[in-house]
Design an enzyme around this catalytic site. Structure first.
Site, PDB file in Angstrom:
ATOM      1  N   ASP A  89       0.855  -1.178   0.000  1.00 40.30           N
ATOM      2  CA  ASP A  89       0.000   0.000   0.000  1.00 40.30           C
ATOM      3  C   ASP A  89       0.896   1.236   0.000  1.00 40.30           C
ATOM      4  O   ASP A  89       1.970   1.231   0.594  1.00 40.30           O
ATOM      5  CB  ASP A  89      -0.895  -0.029   1.246  1.00 40.30           C
ATOM      6  CG  ASP A  89      -2.037   0.957   1.158  1.00 40.30           C
ATOM      7  OD1 ASP A  89      -2.065   1.768   0.215  1.00 40.30           O
ATOM      8  OD2 ASP A  89      -2.904   0.924   2.037  1.00 40.30           O
ATOM      9  N   ASP A 263      -7.690  -7.467   0.182  1.00 41.87           N
ATOM     10  CA  ASP A 263      -6.909  -7.539   1.421  1.00 41.87           C
ATOM     11  C   ASP A 263      -7.773  -7.009   2.548  1.00 41.87           C
ATOM     12  O   ASP A 263      -8.658  -6.173   2.325  1.00 41.87           O
ATOM     13  CB  ASP A 263      -5.633  -6.692   1.324  1.00 41.87           C
ATOM     14  CG  ASP A 263      -5.926  -5.211   1.547  1.00 41.87           C
ATOM     15  OD1 ASP A 263      -5.688  -4.714   2.670  1.00 41.87           O
ATOM     16  OD2 ASP A 263      -6.419  -4.541   0.610  1.00 41.87           O
TER      17      ASP A 263
END
Length: 382
Positions: A89, A263
Site C-alpha cells: 500500500d 486484502d
C-alpha cells in the site's frame, strides 16, 4: 507482470496473476503483513494456508525500520521470509487517517509519526521510491482517501488531486520485468466521479487497477452498488483490486461484481479477539458455551490445525490470555479465507457461481452446527 483470464461466470473472473515472484490464482485474498509480519504467525504458517501473495505498508515500514534498512537487509521478501509476490500500500490511507497530525498540499503530505512525533513527508515520488526500496512486486500509486460521508465538492477535489498524484507516481515508477504498479480509482460513491477517475487512470496506463475509498463505513449495499458501475469501467484484461475488503460475504459479492484481489485485517484481527470464521458464520470462542465443547472449530477445516485443537481448548487459551489462542485462531481464519477463495474460483470455472453463492449465504445464516448436524465424531482429548 500480467494477468490472464481462465474463465468467467457472469461478471466474476478466474485467472492467474503472473509476477517476478511467482504466479497467483485469482480471485485471491492477500493476508495483511503491515510491518513485515502477519501478526502472531510465521510466514511458514501463512504459506500453509494457501496464500499466494501478501501485503505490506509504505507508511509503517518507512517509519520503522525504514525503507533504507529494509533495502540493506535484502528487501522485504528476504527480511520477512516471503519469496512470493508482495503488494505494498502506498501509505496514502494511513497518512490521511492521521487527522490533525498531517498537513496536505498539492505536492504531498507532511505528517507526524504516530510512534515518536517526528516529522516526515510523503509525495507520489517518495512513496514510489520507498516501495522500490522495499522491492514490492506490486507498487500502489499514492492517493488521497477521503473519509465518508463527504460532500461531492470535497470528493471531486480529492479525486482530481489523486489523479494528478497518480500521473506523478507513474512517472516515478521504475519498470522491471515481472513488476507492476496499480492506479487507484477514487470518487466516493459518485458515479460520474468514479468514471472520470477510471478514465484518467486508463489514459495514464497501469499494470492493474484498484478501487479505493470503499469499506470506510458506507455499508455493504452502497459498496456493492458502487462496484456495479465501477468495475465495468476498468480494463477487461487486467487485474482489479478492491482495497480493504472485507467479510466473507463482502468478498463473495465483490467477486460477483468483477473484482479479483482483496486484502483486509479482518481475519487476523478477529483471530486476536476470539472470533472464528467458519462455513456456518462467526463463532465467539470466549462464550461460556464452548467451555466443554470437544469439537474442532469446523468439520470442513483443512488448515494445519484441523482436528488438533478443540473449541474447549481455544476457549481456555483466550480466557487465560495465552498468546497461543490468537495465534491458532489467526491461522484458522486465514486458512478459511483461502479455502473460501478456492471454492469461489472453482465455482467460476465450473460456471456454478450463482448456486454456490446461494448455498454459502444460506449456510452462513444458519449459524453453528447443532449436535444432530455435526458430520464427524467429536474430537477426543488425549
Amino acid at each position: 507482470m500480467h494477468w490472464q483470464k481462465d474463465a468467467q461466470c457472469g461478471r466474476a473472473r478466474a485467472g492467474w496473476l503472473h509476477t517476478r515472484h511467482g504466479s497467483v490464482p485469482t480471485p485471491t485474498f492477500m493476508p495483511v503483513g503491515t510491518v513485515g509480519t502477519v501478526k502472531g504467525i510465521t510466514m511458514d504458517n501463512v504459506r500453509t494456508t494457501g496464500a499466494g501473495i501478501v501485503l505490506g505498508n509504505t507508511y509503517h515500514l518507512m517509519l520503522r525500520p525504514t525503507a533504507e534498512r529494509v533495502q540493506r537487509l535484502g528487501g522485504l521478501h528476504r527480511m520477512m521470509d516471503w519469496p512470493g509476490p508482495i503488494l505494498t500500500d502506498s501509505g496514502g490511507f494511513q497518512v490521511m487517517s492521521l487527522g490533525p497530525l498531517r498537513k496536505m498540499d498539492e505536492d504531498g503530505v507532511t505528517f507526524r509519526s504516530h510512534i515518536d512525533g517526528s516529522s516526515h513527508r510523503l509525495t507520489p515520488e517518495s512513496s514510489t521510491d520507498i516501495q522500490y526500496k522495499l522491492d514490492a512486486t506490486i507498487t500502489m500509486a499514492f492517493d488521497e482517501c477521503p473519509a465518508l460521508p463527504a460532500t461531492k465538492d470535497v470528493l471531486e477535489a480529492s479525486m482530481e488531486r489523486s489523479m494528478r498524484w497518480a500521473a506523478r507516481s507513474r512517472e516515478a515508477f521504475i519498470a522491471r520485468p515481472g513488476y507492476g504498479q496499480f492506479g487507484i480509482v477514487q470518487g466516493g460513491t459518485e458515479q460520474d466521479l468514479r468514471e472520470r477517475s477510471a478514465l484518467a487512470l486508463r489514459e495514464i496506463g497501469f499494470e492493474g487497477y484498484a478501487i479505493g475509498g470503499l469499506a470506510v463505513g458506507e455499508g455493504q449495499e452502497l459498496m456493492f452498488s458502487t462496484l456495479d458501475y465501477t468495475t465495468p469501467m476498468l480494463p477487461e484484461d487486467q487485474p482489479r483490486y478492491l482495497m480493504g475488503v472485507g467479510t466473507p460475504d463482502d468478498l463473495l459479492g465483490a467477486v460477483m461484481r468483477g473484482c479479483d484481489m482483496f486484502d483486509c485485517v479482518m481475519p487476523s484481527r478477529a483471530g486476536r479477539t476470539a472470533r472464528a470464521y467458519t462455513e456456518r458464520g462467526t463463532l465467539n470462542l470466549r462464550n461460556a458455551r464452548f467451555a466443554e465443547d470437544t469439537r474442532p472449530i469446523s468439520p470442513e477445516d483443512d488448515s494445519p490445525m484441523a482436528g488438533r485443537y478443540s473449541r474447549a481448548y481455544l476457549h481456555h487459551l483466550f480466557r487465560a490470555n495465552e498468546m497461543l489462542g490468537p495465534m491458532l485462531l489467526t491461522l484458522h481464519n486465514l486458512a478459511y479465507y483461502q479455502r473460501l477463495m478456492r471454492q469461489i474460483r472453482a465455482a467460476i470455472v465450473a460456471g456454478t457461481l450463482e448456486q454456490t453463492a446461494t448455498q454459502l449465504r444460506r449456510n452462513w445464516a444458519r449459524g453453528d452446527w447443532s449436535e444432530d448436524e455435526w458430520p464427524m465424531p467429536r474430537y477426543q482429548q488425549g
